[in-house]
Motif scaffolding. Structure first.
Motif, PDB file in Angstrom:
ATOM      1  N   LEU A  16       0.823  -1.207   0.000  1.00 39.06           N
ATOM      2  CA  LEU A  16       0.000   0.000   0.000  1.00 39.06           C
ATOM      3  C   LEU A  16       0.859   1.259   0.000  1.00 39.06           C
ATOM      4  N   THR A  17       1.972   1.234   0.726  1.00 40.71           N
ATOM      5  CA  THR A  17       2.869   2.392   0.755  1.00 40.71           C
ATOM      6  C   THR A  17       3.436   2.676  -0.625  1.00 40.71           C
ATOM      7  N   VAL A  18       3.905   1.611  -1.284  1.00 43.06           N
ATOM      8  CA  VAL A  18       4.424   1.780  -2.645  1.00 43.06           C
ATOM      9  C   VAL A  18       3.321   2.278  -3.573  1.00 43.06           C
ATOM     10  N   GLY A  19       2.117   1.716  -3.413  1.00 42.30           N
ATOM     11  CA  GLY A  19       1.001   2.151  -4.256  1.00 42.30           C
ATOM     12  C   GLY A  19       0.662   3.615  -4.075  1.00 42.30           C
ATOM     13  N   VAL A  20       0.633   4.080  -2.816  1.00 41.84           N
ATOM     14  CA  VAL A  20       0.319   5.492  -2.560  1.00 41.84           C
ATOM     15  C   VAL A  20       1.372   6.405  -3.170  1.00 41.84           C
ATOM     16  N   ILE A  21       2.643   6.018  -3.039  1.00 40.56           N
ATOM     17  CA  ILE A  21       3.707   6.846  -3.614  1.00 40.56           C
ATOM     18  C   ILE A  21       3.593   6.896  -5.140  1.00 40.56           C
ATOM     19  N   VAL A  22       3.337   5.744  -5.762  1.00 35.35           N
ATOM     20  CA  VAL A  22       3.213   5.705  -7.225  1.00 35.35           C
ATOM     21  C   VAL A  22       2.009   6.520  -7.689  1.00 35.35           C
ATOM     22  N   TRP A  23       0.863   6.350  -7.014  1.00 31.92           N
ATOM     23  CA  TRP A  23      -0.324   7.126  -7.386  1.00 31.92           C
ATOM     24  C   TRP A  23      -0.069   8.626  -7.219  1.00 31.92           C
ATOM     25  N   SER A  24       0.634   8.993  -6.148  1.00 35.78           N
ATOM     26  CA  SER A  24       0.933  10.406  -5.911  1.00 35.78           C
ATOM     27  C   SER A  24       1.840  10.970  -7.008  1.00 35.78           C
ATOM     28  N   LEU A  25       2.830  10.178  -7.414  1.00 34.02           N
ATOM     29  CA  LEU A  25       3.720  10.629  -8.495  1.00 34.02           C
ATOM     30  C   LEU A  25       2.954  10.807  -9.801  1.00 34.02           C
ATOM     31  N   ILE A  26       2.033   9.892 -10.084  1.00 33.26           N
ATOM     32  CA  ILE A  26       1.249  10.004 -11.315  1.00 33.26           C
ATOM     33  C   ILE A  26       0.390  11.261 -11.285  1.00 33.26           C
ATOM     34  N   ILE A  27      -0.293  11.484 -10.175  1.00 33.16           N
ATOM     35  CA  ILE A  27      -1.152  12.672 -10.053  1.00 33.16           C
ATOM     36  C   ILE A  27      -0.316  13.947 -10.120  1.00 33.16           C
ATOM     37  N   TRP A  28       0.821  13.933  -9.407  1.00 34.16           N
ATOM     38  CA  TRP A  28       1.698  15.107  -9.430  1.00 34.16           C
ATOM     39  C   TRP A  28       2.193  15.404 -10.842  1.00 34.16           C
ATOM     40  N   SER A  29       2.569  14.352 -11.585  1.00 32.31           N
ATOM     41  CA  SER A  29       3.052  14.550 -12.962  1.00 32.31           C
ATOM     42  C   SER A  29       1.947  15.102 -13.861  1.00 32.31           C
ATOM     43  N   ILE A  30       0.722  14.597 -13.683  1.00 32.49           N
ATOM     44  CA  ILE A  30      -0.395  15.079 -14.504  1.00 32.49           C
ATOM     45  C   ILE A  30      -0.673  16.549 -14.245  1.00 32.49           C
ATOM     46  N   VAL A  31      -0.671  16.916 -12.950  1.00 33.86           N
ATOM     47  CA  VAL A  31      -0.987  18.301 -12.586  1.00 33.86           C
ATOM     48  C   VAL A  31       0.180  19.229 -12.917  1.00 33.86           C
ATOM     49  N   ARG A  32       1.390  18.831 -12.559  1.00 35.63           N
ATOM     50  CA  ARG A  32       2.549  19.709 -12.716  1.00 35.63           C
ATOM     51  C   ARG A  32       2.914  19.912 -14.169  1.00 35.63           C
ATOM     52  N   TYR A  33       2.808  18.880 -14.986  1.00 38.73           N
ATOM     53  CA  TYR A  33       3.282  18.976 -16.361  1.00 38.73           C
ATOM     54  C   TYR A  33       2.145  18.952 -17.382  1.00 38.73           C
ATOM     55  N   ARG A  34       0.976  19.360 -16.944  1.00 41.86           N
ATOM     56  CA  ARG A  34      -0.119  19.457 -17.913  1.00 41.86           C
ATOM     57  C   ARG A  34       0.209  20.536 -18.951  1.00 41.86           C
ATOM     58  N   ARG A  35      -0.370  20.377 -20.107  1.00 42.02           N
ATOM     59  CA  ARG A  35      -0.056  21.295 -21.207  1.00 42.02           C
ATOM     60  C   ARG A  35      -0.654  22.671 -20.946  1.00 42.02           C
ATOM     61  N   ARG A  36       0.202  23.697 -20.995  1.00 40.93           N
ATOM     62  CA  ARG A  36      -0.256  25.075 -20.794  1.00 40.93           C
ATOM     63  C   ARG A  36      -0.093  25.928 -22.053  1.00 40.93           C
ATOM     64  N   SER A  37       0.741  25.457 -22.970  1.00 37.91           N
ATOM     65  CA  SER A  37       0.974  26.214 -24.211  1.00 37.91           C
ATOM     66  C   SER A  37       1.512  25.253 -25.259  1.00 37.91           C
ATOM     67  N   ASP A  38       1.885  25.803 -26.394  1.00 34.93           N
ATOM     68  CA  ASP A  38       2.462  24.985 -27.460  1.00 34.93           C
ATOM     69  C   ASP A  38       3.974  24.853 -27.332  1.00 34.93           C
TER      70      ASP A  38
END
Length: 247
Positions: free
Chosen positions: A55-77
């Protein structure tokens, strides 16, 4: 730098929440039955530790995925950084899984050693014989034998609470398997193979037992019960069985 700080804060928040959750309540059994023997307690501890690690590994992986989606979402071209490697991160996510597997391997070996350990001086020895399609429990030191039959009541393996009991598992015909869910383990009975286990029952009660190896047409009939009683009640039961045998 700001992104790294936010990421560090996210991981810290997750760790704090996990610690609060674990500290505020007893560790759940994650679907396992409540252990009724000392050996079962060791097995449950390994199961709980394994699930928590997963569960600990799962939470960390899910958090990294969510963080990557939010942090590196497309803002421009604009084309993002095309750096093909990050050596420190690659070393980190290579070493950490190896350490996790090594840790689980170590604790598994330790639990296996604890549950498989057989005392040289057990307080009670019982021969458990599986045959098509029932069970026989022999108490050689007391001259008592309990034999089940497919048409009658389930045979009972009566054990004293708090004592080291050695079970000698024997098959009279084909492979069988001695399984008591509350003991959190099972052990095969194989013709010609000497299998022994120790059981230290920790609480009184009646526990369901079954054959966990398909052994023929009436395999489903191979049920039994383990009745754990106090030492005084056990001695009383032995005397009653000895008196019945002499009649």
């Amino acid at each position: 730098m700001a992104a790294r700080v936010r990421f560090g804060l996210l991981i810290a928040v997750i760790a704090v929440i996990a610690l609060i959750g674990l500290g505020g309540c007893a560790i759940p059994r994650f679907g396992a039955p409540r252990p009724a023997s000392r050996q079962a307690g060791h097995t449950l501890g390994l199961w709980q530790g394994t699930v928590i690690a997963a569960l600990t590994v799962g939470v960390i992986v899910w958090s990294l995925i969510i963080w990557s989606i939010v942090r590196y979402r497309r803002r421009s071209d604009a084309v993002p950084n095309q750096n093909p490697e990050n050596i420190p991160i690659e070393i980190f996510y290579t070493i950490v899984p190896i350490l996790i597997i090594a840790g689980l391997f170590f604790f598994t070996l330790r639990t296996q050693s604890s549950t498989n350990k057989v005392s040289k001086r057990p307080q009670l020895v019982v021969d458990v014989v599986g045959f098509q399609w029932q069970w026989q429990f022999r108490y050689p030191g007391e001259g008592v034998t309990v034999t089940g039959n497919s048409e009658g009541k389930r045979p009972q393996l009566v054990l004293p609470v708090g004592q080291t009991v050695q079970l000698n598992l024997k098959a009279a015909d084909v492979n069988h398997s001695f399984w008591v869910p509350r003991f959190l383990s099972k052990r095969d009975l194989i013709p010609g193979v000497r299998n022994r286990i120790n059981v230290n029952v920790t609480e009184p009660g009646t526990f369901v037992g079954r054959c966990a190896e398909f052994c023929g047409l009436d395999h489903w009939r191979m049920n039994f019960e383990v009745r754990a009683v106090s030492e005084a009640n056990y001695k009383s039961w032995i005397r009653s069985q000895q008196g019945r045998a002499q009649q």
